[in-house]
Write a protein that holds these residues in place. Structure first.
Motif, short mmCIF file in Angstrom:
data_model
loop_
_atom_site.label_atom_id
_atom_site.label_comp_id
_atom_site.label_asym_id
_atom_site.label_seq_id
_atom_site.Cartn_x
_atom_site.Cartn_y
_atom_site.Cartn_z
N SER A 111 0.85 -1.27 -0.13
CA SER A 111 -0.13 0.04 -0.06
C SER A 111 0.92 1.24 0.26
CB SER A 111 -0.94 0.01 1.33
OG SER A 111 -1.80 1.08 1.26
N GLY A 114 -0.79 8.15 0.62
CA GLY A 114 -1.76 8.98 0.05
C GLY A 114 -3.05 8.52 0.49
N SER A 115 -4.14 9.42 -0.19
CA SER A 115 -5.43 9.22 -0.09
C SER A 115 -6.09 8.61 -1.18
CB SER A 115 -5.93 10.57 0.49
OG SER A 115 -7.33 10.86 -0.34
N ARG A 116 -7.01 7.45 -0.81
CA ARG A 116 -7.77 6.83 -1.92
C ARG A 116 -8.81 6.44 -1.69
NH1 ARG A 116 -3.88 3.55 0.36
NH2 ARG A 116 -2.41 4.42 -1.21
N ARG A 117 -9.80 6.06 -2.69
CA ARG A 117 -11.10 5.31 -2.44
C ARG A 117 -10.96 3.90 -2.34
NH1 ARG A 117 -16.21 7.81 -3.66
NH2 ARG A 117 -16.84 5.98 -4.85
N HIS A 118 -11.69 3.38 -1.05
CA HIS A 118 -11.37 1.97 -0.97
C HIS A 118 -12.32 1.10 -2.08
CE1 HIS A 118 -12.33 -2.00 0.60
NE2 HIS A 118 -11.43 -1.86 1.69
N ARG A 124 -13.27 7.06 1.54
CA ARG A 124 -12.00 7.80 1.29
C ARG A 124 -11.14 7.14 2.36
NH1 ARG A 124 -8.98 10.19 -2.02
NH2 ARG A 124 -10.47 9.94 -3.60
N ASN A 126 -7.28 7.91 4.24
CA ASN A 126 -5.91 8.24 4.24
C ASN A 126 -4.80 7.51 4.57
OD1 ASN A 126 -6.19 11.08 3.35
ND2 ASN A 126 -6.97 11.51 5.08
#
Ligand SMILES: [Zn+2]
Length: 233
Positions: A111, A114-118, A124, A126
């Motif tokens: 992993s 950064g920030s992402r969508r599951h 969202r 972080n």
């Protein structure tokens, strides 16, 4: 033909007709019964399917709840680390390390920072560090030299499990640099100790909020997480 014969024949024909009619009705009743059975079994199937779907939905909802709870606990721990690092005293002046990081463990990056969508839960998330997936017990080394400022399992950093934080001092840009090693199965250093870049400091594990053995590695500038991969040589 006598009248009697005619009557008998007529009566016989009538009997045959009635029998036929009875048979037809009987058949119709049978057909209706079969249709009813069919409808009943289809209804049963539908209700069991919708029950199954409801069960899947509620499992997903409870997983989402659990994930959100763990995620907010991790973020809370992360904020506590920021606060602690910003108010931390100094061991000396300048930078204690070499100014770059070595890869803190073997394994593959599972992993990124950064920030992402599951992908499944559509939430969202972080991520304040880089995750290296490796078997439990894999060596963890200090990314750069510095003083151990945190070593152990701390209630305020609960989500991170067994955690080590190294203070690398203040770099030439006036930025206080530190690194964080989380979810360890074992810690091999003590607070206050000085460690060299590449020195073994602990083992990979899955303590705290973790779904499998991995090292969660963070680099922080004045307490704020930055992308570790930008500083690893
Ligand atoms: Zn992580």
């Amino acid at each position: 033909m006598s009248n009697l014969t005619k009557d008998v024949t007529f009566g016989h024909l009538k009997t045959i007709q009635l029998t036929k009619e009875r048979l037809r009705l009987k058949k119709q009743i049978q057909n209706i019964a079969a249709l009813k059975e069919d409808v009943a079994s289809k209804e049963k199937l539908l209700s069991s399917k919708s029950k199954e779907q409801l069960a899947v939905v509620s499992t997903l909802q409870s997983q989402i709840k659990k994930m959100e709870k763990q995620n907010s606990a991790l973020e809370q721990s992360s904020r506590q680390i920021s606060t602690a690092l910003r108010s931390m005293g100094s061991h000396g002046t300048g930078y204690y390390g070499l100014g770059f990081f070595v890869k803190p463990t073997t394994g593959w990056i599972s992993s990124q920072f950064g920030s992402r969508r599951h992908p499944i839960f559509k939430r969202r998330i972080n991520h304040n560090g880089t995750d290296f997936a490796a078997p439990s017990g894999t060596r963890i080394v200090a990314g750069d030299s510095g003083y151990i400022v945190v070593a152990g399992e701390k209630s305020q950093y609960r989500g991170y499990g067994k955690i080590t934080i190294i203070d690398h001092g203040t770099n030439k840009n006036g930025v206080r640099v530190s690194s964080v090693y989380a979810h360890q199965s074992r810690i091999l250093v003590r607070e206050g100790e000085f460690v060299q870049q590449g020195q073994e400091i602990g083992w990979v594990g899955s303590t705290g909020y973790s779904t499998g053995p991995h090292l969660h590695f963070e680099v922080r500038h004045d307490g704020t997480p930055v992308d570790p991969m930008k500083y690893i040589k």
